[in-house]
Motif scaffolding. Sequence first.
Motif, PDB file in Angstrom:
ATOM      1  N   LEU A 139      54.375  52.120  37.817  1.00 21.77           N
ATOM      2  CA  LEU A 139      53.441  51.702  38.862  1.00 21.77           C
ATOM      3  C   LEU A 139      52.083  52.350  38.632  1.00 21.77           C
ATOM      4  N   GLY A 140      52.093  53.613  38.215  1.00 26.36           N
ATOM      5  CA  GLY A 140      50.837  54.270  37.868  1.00 26.36           C
ATOM      6  C   GLY A 140      50.120  53.556  36.737  1.00 26.36           C
ATOM      7  N   ALA A 141      50.881  53.145  35.717  1.00 27.03           N
ATOM      8  CA  ALA A 141      50.289  52.411  34.598  1.00 27.03           C
ATOM      9  C   ALA A 141      49.728  51.075  35.059  1.00 27.03           C
ATOM     10  N   ALA A 142      50.448  50.407  35.970  1.00 23.20           N
ATOM     11  CA  ALA A 142      49.973  49.123  36.488  1.00 23.20           C
ATOM     12  C   ALA A 142      48.642  49.283  37.214  1.00 23.20           C
ATOM     13  N   TRP A 146      58.394  45.281  41.903  1.00 23.79           N
ATOM     14  CA  TRP A 146      59.643  46.017  41.716  1.00 23.79           C
ATOM     15  C   TRP A 146      59.382  47.469  41.349  1.00 23.79           C
ATOM     16  N   TRP A 147      58.346  47.726  40.567  1.00 20.68           N
ATOM     17  CA  TRP A 147      58.036  49.125  40.255  1.00 20.68           C
ATOM     18  C   TRP A 147      57.684  49.890  41.527  1.00 20.68           C
ATOM     19  N   ARG A 148      56.978  49.230  42.445  1.00 23.58           N
ATOM     20  CA  ARG A 148      56.668  49.895  43.712  1.00 23.58           C
ATOM     21  C   ARG A 148      57.950  50.222  44.481  1.00 23.58           C
ATOM     22  N   LYS A 149      58.865  49.262  44.531  1.00 23.87           N
ATOM     23  CA  LYS A 149      60.121  49.514  45.222  1.00 23.87           C
ATOM     24  C   LYS A 149      60.854  50.694  44.589  1.00 23.87           C
ATOM     25  N   GLY A 150      60.955  50.700  43.250  1.00 25.48           N
ATOM     26  CA  GLY A 150      61.616  51.805  42.570  1.00 25.48           C
ATOM     27  C   GLY A 150      60.892  53.117  42.789  1.00 25.48           C
ATOM     28  N   ALA A 151      59.555  53.068  42.722  1.00 33.86           N
ATOM     29  CA  ALA A 151      58.742  54.274  42.902  1.00 33.86           C
ATOM     30  C   ALA A 151      58.931  54.858  44.288  1.00 33.86           C
ATOM     31  N   ILE A 206      42.705  56.367  41.343  1.00 36.65           N
ATOM     32  CA  ILE A 206      43.301  57.434  42.143  1.00 36.65           C
ATOM     33  C   ILE A 206      44.778  57.146  42.388  1.00 36.65           C
ATOM     34  N   ALA A 207      45.091  55.918  42.745  1.00 37.72           N
ATOM     35  CA  ALA A 207      46.500  55.549  42.940  1.00 37.72           C
ATOM     36  C   ALA A 207      47.273  55.708  41.640  1.00 37.72           C
ATOM     37  N   ALA A 208      46.666  55.314  40.531  1.00 39.70           N
ATOM     38  CA  ALA A 208      47.328  55.441  39.231  1.00 39.70           C
ATOM     39  C   ALA A 208      47.702  56.893  38.960  1.00 39.70           C
ATOM     40  N   PHE A 209      46.745  57.790  39.138  1.00 41.01           N
ATOM     41  CA  PHE A 209      47.024  59.186  38.806  1.00 41.01           C
ATOM     42  C   PHE A 209      47.987  59.815  39.801  1.00 41.01           C
ATOM     43  N   ALA A 210      47.912  59.422  41.073  1.00 40.30           N
ATOM     44  CA  ALA A 210      48.843  59.963  42.069  1.00 40.30           C
ATOM     45  C   ALA A 210      50.286  59.612  41.696  1.00 40.30           C
ATOM     46  N   TRP A 211      50.523  58.350  41.287  1.00 40.29           N
ATOM     47  CA  TRP A 211      51.883  57.969  40.900  1.00 40.29           C
ATOM     48  C   TRP A 211      52.298  58.637  39.602  1.00 40.29           C
ATOM     49  N   LEU A 212      51.374  58.822  38.683  1.00 41.73           N
ATOM     50  CA  LEU A 212      51.724  59.499  37.436  1.00 41.73           C
ATOM     51  C   LEU A 212      52.031  60.974  37.677  1.00 41.73           C
ATOM     52  N   LEU A 213      51.354  61.592  38.624  1.00 38.26           N
ATOM     53  CA  LEU A 213      51.681  62.980  38.987  1.00 38.26           C
ATOM     54  C   LEU A 213      53.108  63.068  39.507  1.00 38.26           C
ATOM     55  N   ARG A 214      53.496  62.134  40.370  1.00 36.37           N
ATOM     56  CA  ARG A 214      54.878  62.124  40.869  1.00 36.37           C
ATOM     57  C   ARG A 214      55.855  61.906  39.712  1.00 36.37           C
ATOM     58  N   ALA A 215      55.523  60.968  38.829  1.00 32.08           N
ATOM     59  CA  ALA A 215      56.412  60.656  37.714  1.00 32.08           C
ATOM     60  C   ALA A 215      56.593  61.853  36.798  1.00 32.08           C
TER      61      ALA A 215
END
Length: 242
Positions: free
Chosen positions: A179-182, A163-168, A194-203
């Motif tokens: 999702l970055g935290a996951a 669900w976090w992916r869907k929301g993201a 890398i995926a974690a930091f990419a999503w945290l950058l967007r967040a």
Amino acid sequence: MAAALAAATAGEYETALSIWEPLARTGNARAQNNIGACFIDGLGVDKDLDLARRWLELSAEGGDPVGRRNLATLHFKGEGVAQDYDRAAALYRAAAEDGDGPAQDMLSWMLLEGEVIPSDPVEARRWAQAAADQSIASSMTRLGMIAHNALGMERDAVEAARWWRKGAEAGDADGQAMLGAAYHLGSGVPRDRIAAFAWLLRARAGRSALADRFFDAVRTTLTPEEEAAAQRRAAIPLGELP
């Protein structure tokens, strides 16, 4: 109504109001809502919360779910009317039952938080699902939180990450943070720095306060090359993600 909507979309609110007013005075509940919304934001008219409330009350009484939702927001915030969370919840529920996605999302939040009305995680999940089915991104993220925190259900890390992916991917900054935290923790998804930091950058770009809890912790684990790769990934438009 179509002509008025086209005018409003073009920013020509005075023209839109000139169409909505005679319709509203003959009982068109959506036109009444639209006039009320203009008075809330001062679009084509001077901002006037009392007049907004009057028009929205007519719209709500006429059964328009958007009018009920907008009137609920006035009661929730105490704008143009005394703050009344119970009245707000009743109006949000009425709009939600008529299929209004944002009302379903707000009712879900109120039921989950339990700060202004009694908490009911099962009902919160039901309304979040209804809103998510209408592509409301914040409800997708909330469903992830419900699964992660075992609220009215067994804890399910995989379901939370799904669900976090869907929301993201739908643009919700909090969903991107979670999702970055996951990915950082390897919770429900394979660990991927890398995926974690990419999503945290967007967040963080979306001003999610949740991103700050993990941002520096993830960043310190990356090499300069990995951080650059995350930044490139974060720059890809959401609709173009692989």
